[in-house]
Design a protein around this motif. Structure first.
Motif, mmCIF file in Angstrom:
data_model
loop_
_atom_site.group_PDB
_atom_site.id
_atom_site.type_symbol
_atom_site.label_atom_id
_atom_site.label_comp_id
_atom_site.label_asym_id
_atom_site.label_seq_id
_atom_site.Cartn_x
_atom_site.Cartn_y
_atom_site.Cartn_z
ATOM 1 N N UNK A 1 0.784 -1.225 0.121
ATOM 2 C CA UNK A 1 0.090 0.053 0.124
ATOM 3 C C UNK A 1 0.917 1.207 0.039
ATOM 4 N N UNK A 2 0.359 2.282 -0.748
ATOM 5 C CA UNK A 2 1.011 3.743 -0.791
ATOM 6 C C UNK A 2 0.528 4.353 0.544
ATOM 7 N N UNK A 3 1.296 5.307 1.069
ATOM 8 C CA UNK A 3 0.896 6.315 2.199
ATOM 9 C C UNK A 3 -0.225 7.457 1.766
ATOM 10 N N UNK A 4 -0.557 7.338 0.314
ATOM 11 C CA UNK A 4 -1.704 8.228 0.060
ATOM 12 C C UNK A 4 -2.520 7.462 -0.619
ATOM 13 N N UNK A 5 -3.589 7.895 -0.902
ATOM 14 C CA UNK A 5 -4.874 7.107 -1.473
ATOM 15 C C UNK A 5 -5.262 7.498 -2.953
ATOM 16 N N UNK B 1 11.375 3.244 4.444
ATOM 17 C CA UNK B 1 11.181 4.116 3.239
ATOM 18 C C UNK B 1 12.319 5.317 2.970
ATOM 19 N N UNK B 2 12.151 5.661 2.154
ATOM 20 C CA UNK B 2 13.258 7.079 1.734
ATOM 21 C C UNK B 2 12.477 8.318 2.226
ATOM 22 N N UNK B 3 11.172 8.517 1.503
ATOM 23 C CA UNK B 3 10.316 9.844 1.526
ATOM 24 C C UNK B 3 9.173 9.707 2.215
ATOM 25 N N UNK B 4 8.823 10.804 2.903
ATOM 26 C CA UNK B 4 7.377 10.926 3.414
ATOM 27 C C UNK B 4 6.452 10.983 2.297
ATOM 28 N N UNK B 5 5.299 11.137 2.963
ATOM 29 C CA UNK B 5 4.045 11.134 1.833
ATOM 30 C C UNK B 5 4.214 12.648 1.069
ATOM 31 N N UNK B 6 4.977 13.412 1.277
ATOM 32 C CA UNK B 6 5.073 14.786 0.418
ATOM 33 C C UNK B 6 6.431 14.449 -0.238
ATOM 34 N N UNK B 7 6.966 13.385 -0.314
ATOM 35 C CA UNK B 7 8.051 13.273 -1.215
ATOM 36 C C UNK B 7 9.303 13.749 -0.646
ATOM 37 N N UNK B 8 9.330 14.210 0.654
ATOM 38 C CA UNK B 8 10.616 14.801 1.263
ATOM 39 C C UNK B 8 11.311 13.725 1.756
ATOM 40 N N UNK B 9 12.470 13.695 1.638
ATOM 41 C CA UNK B 9 13.504 12.812 2.385
ATOM 42 C C UNK B 9 13.025 12.820 4.017
ATOM 43 N N UNK B 10 12.996 11.657 4.665
ATOM 44 C CA UNK B 10 12.875 11.827 6.034
ATOM 45 C C UNK B 10 13.960 12.106 6.552
ATOM 46 N N UNK B 11 15.471 11.951 6.000
ATOM 47 C CA UNK B 11 16.612 12.314 6.658
ATOM 48 C C UNK B 11 17.068 13.818 6.709
ATOM 49 N N UNK B 12 16.424 14.551 5.555
ATOM 50 C CA UNK B 12 16.788 15.969 5.301
ATOM 51 C C UNK B 12 15.784 16.964 5.329
ATOM 52 N N UNK B 13 16.036 18.059 5.792
ATOM 53 C CA UNK B 13 14.517 19.004 5.822
ATOM 54 C C UNK B 13 14.148 19.677 4.455
ATOM 55 N N UNK B 14 14.976 19.737 3.429
ATOM 56 C CA UNK B 14 14.744 20.627 2.160
ATOM 57 C C UNK B 14 14.906 19.755 0.978
ATOM 58 N N UNK B 15 15.016 18.341 1.089
ATOM 59 C CA UNK B 15 15.251 17.551 -0.100
ATOM 60 C C UNK B 15 14.197 16.752 -0.390
ATOM 61 N N UNK B 16 13.651 17.102 -1.657
ATOM 62 C CA UNK B 16 12.557 16.223 -2.155
ATOM 63 C C UNK B 16 13.045 15.258 -3.531
ATOM 64 N N UNK B 17 12.144 14.320 -3.445
ATOM 65 C CA UNK B 17 12.547 13.422 -4.901
ATOM 66 C C UNK B 17 11.288 13.450 -5.517
ATOM 67 N N UNK B 18 10.904 13.971 -6.738
ATOM 68 C CA UNK B 18 9.646 14.064 -7.299
ATOM 69 C C UNK B 18 9.788 13.518 -8.792
ATOM 70 N N UNK B 19 9.665 12.102 -8.929
ATOM 71 C CA UNK B 19 9.661 11.406 -10.236
ATOM 72 C C UNK B 19 8.988 9.891 -9.778
#
Length: 584
Positions: free
Chosen positions: A110-114, A533-551
């Motif tokens: 399952x995904x963290x979003x629906x 997981x690597x990213x939260x539900x907003x695609x931000x890295x859990x480990x860094x405050x300002x890093x997103x992966x959007x693909x």
């Protein structure tokens, strides 16, 4: 030129291009980094030999597979990324795909979003990419409309913005006969700028060089034409082409990204920041390294190369790579169990564009009740030429034989869900040097005889050194794919449209990922648990405050439909989050 940007976006494909468009239109000061140049608009865009056999628009990078053997990826490093050569089939994932699904080969998690979370953005994505489709009489369902064609279609809050493309005669006959067997078919949603009501006003000319080809007349909705070229000359946008990201740099505590290190190849291009810039957007010297700073960093380089960037950015605070405290960066690579199949019959096929209808009747179930597992989706290949068969034909087969076969064949594209496996992964090897110089388009020099001029010349592009990238993959869920193939061949035979069939590997380059790496996803999965997981539900890295992966890296599962529309919709969702929460 500014040294501090609101956001730096790495990559201009379906994710990066869409994200850049929305941030730019909101007035944010952004830097867009693309390792490749603009794809030349040239006659060879529609040349089958150049596109499929000479690999003119694919990188010359050499990776390695799980056994250390050479792997030549069919990656397109141009503004617009893989969307420059995709088939523009724009499917929504099924609502059930966002939950747990049990397959014969294992679990699709399952995904963290629906689906409901993403639905409004699917609607915006269909409008942005000019999607043509049809829900039929569109019965009302809670939240919007259903489909009278496809029982698996999730609800739409709005109908498709443009009408579906009509069948040509051969595909119409096959669809009619297949429906007589009780098979549900539906019009394939397509991101093509076709006006069938007024062909004279139509950008799309409905040619036979579409699926897998660059579009010579820019009638395919891609991230270059629909996104980047809409914003590249805005004063708040700086676009740097021929600029490959080497690594991301962090602060001393490792809690945030502070800069990006970029290798510029060639003199760069004068795009953005000034109405008529007199300087280029990269250092004058060839292959010069520079760093750029921003408040937000978005990695959108595709599932494989996004993982490569994070792994290459290891430092003392992140010894195994950025955002990798879970050891999940690069893992769970998925692409799809998929292949092309030629159905041969005595009837001729003179249709130019065939990718107009498909079926999801096998998407969630087999016709055999003793096999209670999903199989997948069936759709045609958009365009087909006899040259594509050369790689699979016996040696010295005359061209006229293959051309005769072509006129009696219909190519089908079958897709079964690939399942996440932590051992299917991207890894990085230390090489000296770590980079190599190449050219794109990969055939050196200008287009011969007629198409001369600066835009048609090859340009320098930085690539990974040979064997630096390793893509390890072992197939899974194969039995379901084989059953899907058997079921569809049986349908075609009973409908009278297949006297025989042959697998067509040449078109899709010897099965993904040995070369194809299409539909790649899953290497930086999103989730609520930072340990898995690597990213939260907003695609931000859990480990860094300002890093997103959007693909497609963020995908938790691959589903069994083309991923492009989901990447675009999710990028719109993330842009909305950034604009309302981070870049206010």
């Amino acid at each position: 030129m500014p040294t501090q940007y609101d956001a730096i976006i790495i990559g201009t494909g379906a994710g990066g291009g869409t994200l850049a468009l929305h941030l730019a239109q909101a007035g944010k000061n952004i830097l867009i980094l693309e390792r490749g140049p603009f794809m030349p608009q040239e006659k060879l865009n529609w040349d089958t030999q150049a596109v499929f056999l000479d690999n003119r628009y694919h990188t010359r990078e050499t990776w390695q597979d799980k056994d250390g053997k050479d792997l030549h990826p069919q990656q397109s490093y141009f503004v617009g990324g893989q969307t420059k050569v995709y088939g523009a089939a724009m499917f929504r994932m099924r609502a059930e795909d966002f939950g747990v699904i049990h397959h014969q080969g294992g679990i699709s998690p399952a995904w963290p979003i629906s689906y409901a979370d993403l639905e409004p953005y699917y609607t915006q994505a269909e409008e942005l990419f000019h999607v043509h489709g049809d829900l039929g009489v569109a019965p009302s369902v809670p939240g919007g409309f259903g489909s009278s064609f496809d029982p698996t279609e999730p609800f739409h809050s709005k109908k498709y913005p443009y009408p579906a493309l009509a069948n040509e005669p051969r595909m119409q006959t096959i669809e009619d006969d297949v429906r007589k067997l009780g098979v549900n078919t539906f019009p394939i949603p397509l991101g093509l700028k076709r006006n069938e009501a007024d062909p004279l006003a139509s950008k799309c000319i409905r040619c036979d060089t579409c699926d897998g080809y660059p579009c010579l007349v820019h009638a395919k909705s891609d991230a270059d034409i629909n996104c980047i070229r809409q914003i590249m000359h805005l004063p708040n946008v700086t676009l740097m082409t021929n600029s490959r990201v080497l690594r991301l740099l962090t602060n001393s505590t490792g809690t945030a990204v502070t800069a990006v290190e970029v290798l510029h190849s060639g003199p760069g291009k004068p795009y953005g920041s000034e109405p008529a810039p007199s300087i280029t957007n990269a250092p004058a010297a060839s292959t010069q390294t520079a760093t750029y700073t921003a408040g937000i960093f978005a990695v959108c380089a595709g599932a494989i190369n996004s993982a490569v960037i994070l792994l290459a950015s290891a430092n003392d605070k992140h010894p195994t790579g950025l955002a990798n405290s879970s050891d999940q960066v690069g893992r769970n690579f998925m692409y799809h169990q998929a292949d092309a199949l030629l159905a041969l019959s005595t009837e001729t096929n003179d249709d130019a564009y065939t990718k107009t209808w498909g079926t999801n009747d096998f998407y969630f179930k087999d016709t055999d009740p003793a096999y209670p597992f999903p199989l997948g989706q069936v759709q045609p290949v958009g365009s087909f030429h006899f040259e594509m068969m050369k790689g699979d034909a016996p040696p010295l087969t005359p061209g006229f034989v293959l051309e005769t076969m072509k006129h009696h064949a219909v190519p089908w594209w079958l897709t079964t869900e690939d399942l996440p496996d932590p051992n299917n992964r991207v890894t990085l090897h230390n090489t000296t040097p770590s980079s190599a110089e190449s050219t794109q388009p990969s055939t050196i020099g200008p287009h011969p005889s007629g198409d001369t001029g600066r835009t048609n010349e090859s340009e320098p592009v930085s690539t990974a050194a040979p064997h630096r990238i390793q893509l390890s993959y072992t197939p899974n869920n194969v039995e379901s794919f084989n059953r899907l193939k058997d079921r569809w061949v049986d349908v075609l035979k009973r409908a009278g449209h297949a006297t025989t069939h042959v697998p067509l590997h040449a078109y899709f380059k010897k099965r993904i990922p040995l070369e194809g790496v299409g539909h790649q996803n899953g290497t930086c999965r999103m989730g609520n648990d930072p340990t898995t997981s690597v990213l939260d539900a907003h695609c931000k890295a859990h480990d860094l405050d300002n890093l997103y992966v959007v693909d497609a890296s963020c995908f938790v599962s691959a589903s069994a439909v083309n991923p492009s529309l989901t990447i675009i919709a999710n990028a719109i969702r993330i842009s909305n989050h950034l604009l309302t929460e981070r870049l206010k």
